[in-house]
Scaffold this active site. Structure first.
Site, PDB file in Angstrom:
ATOM      1  N   HIS A 142      -1.191   2.114 -11.679  1.00 13.60           N
ATOM      2  CA  HIS A 142      -2.612   2.387 -11.419  1.00 13.60           C
ATOM      3  C   HIS A 142      -3.461   1.256 -11.985  1.00 13.60           C
ATOM      4  O   HIS A 142      -2.999   0.465 -12.771  1.00 13.60           O
ATOM      5  CB  HIS A 142      -3.011   3.724 -12.029  1.00 13.60           C
ATOM      6  N   ARG A 169       4.954   0.048 -17.221  1.00 14.66           N
ATOM      7  CA  ARG A 169       5.128   1.169 -16.295  1.00 14.66           C
ATOM      8  C   ARG A 169       5.096   0.517 -14.905  1.00 14.66           C
ATOM      9  O   ARG A 169       4.080  -0.048 -14.496  1.00 14.66           O
ATOM     10  CB  ARG A 169       4.002   2.190 -16.437  1.00 14.66           C
TER      11      ARG A 169
HETATM   12  C1  3PY Z   1      -0.438  10.792 -14.910  1.00 15.60           C
HETATM   13  O1  3PY Z   1      -1.178  11.402 -15.701  1.00 15.60           O
HETATM   14  O2  3PY Z   1      -0.050  11.255 -13.836  1.00 15.60           O
HETATM   15  C2  3PY Z   1      -0.002   9.448 -15.258  1.00 15.60           C
HETATM   16  O3  3PY Z   1       0.795   8.896 -14.531  1.00 15.60           O
HETATM   17  C3  3PY Z   1      -0.564   8.782 -16.466  1.00 15.60           C
HETATM   18  O4  3PY Z   1      -0.960   7.487 -16.149  1.00 15.60           O
HETATM   19 MG    MG Z   2       1.095   9.793 -12.664  1.00 15.32          MG
END
Ligand code: 3PY
Ligand code: MG
Length: 253
Positions: free
Chosen positions: A46, A71
């Site tokens: 993200h 990530r």
């Molecule tokens: C979520 O809360 O879904 C996440 O992937 C955190 O970034």
């Molecule tokens: Mg997530």
């Protein structure tokens, strides 16, 4: 090979704290690494960061006491290989739904014969040390994200996968999967029950359990519940939150 800080803390039953970077900035990553963090996670899923931005950020984190992690955007062999070669010491894989997903994730993180990672740890060897190849399979931290109903259903089989070090909860996606708004209500209802279930399963399999938190109170409560790896929201949230709090306090002074 340099020790994996999160694995060491877990072995000692001590909590690890992590920062989460969405800003495409090596300086911001360096600042976080000098903020009493055990790990700094570069988030490729993200936010606006792409793979090219990860290298200078991992370099910056390497110059701090925090461990560099990524990530990844997806459970993809090429991206996992690239971030490991760039010096990530831990990988968090989103949206792991079943044992097959977890096996493919772990395989991309491990050299043959245990896995399918291709050899070329250009920067991994600089950060890890000259014996990187001999120890990387074991030393790299591999966390599977549990954030879907399928992931919840297959929790035990995911945790049983050889080489998976633990699970990491995405409470936003998990809330959506449970039919709740994405802003997580961990205090009651189905999300609370899911967090307890995931914690119990991780303990049963003697594996690490981590979570992305969205407030200080949430982080403190997860520590009290015994979670092993607590991420303190992300860079944008912290900056905005602290600045807004200061502004409010100053305006009221
Ligand atoms: C979520 O809360 O879904 C996440 O992937 C955190 O970034
Ligand atoms: Mg997530």
């Amino acid at each position: 090979m340099r020790a994996n800080k999160l694995k060491e803390l877990f072995a000692k039953n001590q909590v690890a704290l992590g920062a989460w970077m969405g800003f495409s900035s090596s300086f911001a990553a360096e600042v976080m690494g000098h903020s009493d963090m055990d790990a700094v996670v570069v988030d490729l899923q993200h936010g606006p960061l792409y793979l090219d931005a990860a290298l200078p950020m991992l370099q910056a984190i390497s110059a701090t006491p925090a461990m560099p992690m990524v990530r990844v955007a997806l459970n993809q062999f090429f991206e996992i290989n690239k971030v490991l070669d760039a010096g990530a010491y831990g990988v968090i894989c989103p949206l792991v739904n079943n044992a097959k997903d977890a096996e493919s994730f772990v395989s991309a993180c491990r050299y043959p014969p245990q896995g399918t990672r291709s050899f070329g740890p250009s920067r991994g060897v600089l950060y890890g040390g000259p014996d990187y190849f001999a120890h990387a399979n074991e030393s790299i931290l591999k966390l599977a994200m549990i954030e879907t109903l399928a992931g919840m259903k297959n929790l035990d089989s995911i945790l049983k996968v050889d080489g998976i070090d633990g699970v990491f909860i995405g409470p936003g996606d998990l809330s959506l999967a449970l039919g709740l708004p994405p802003s997580p209500n961990y205090k009651d209802g189905p999300l609370k029950a899911a967090l307890a279930k995931i914690y119990k399963a991780a303990r049963k399999h003697k594996k690490m359990v981590g979570i992305f938190c969205t407030s200080l109170e949430f982080s403190e409560d997860m520590k009290r519940l015994g979670y092993d790896f607590i991420v303190l929201a992300n860079d944008a949230y912290l900056l905005r939150n602290i600045t807004t709090q200061w502004a409010k306090a100053i305006r009221q002074a």
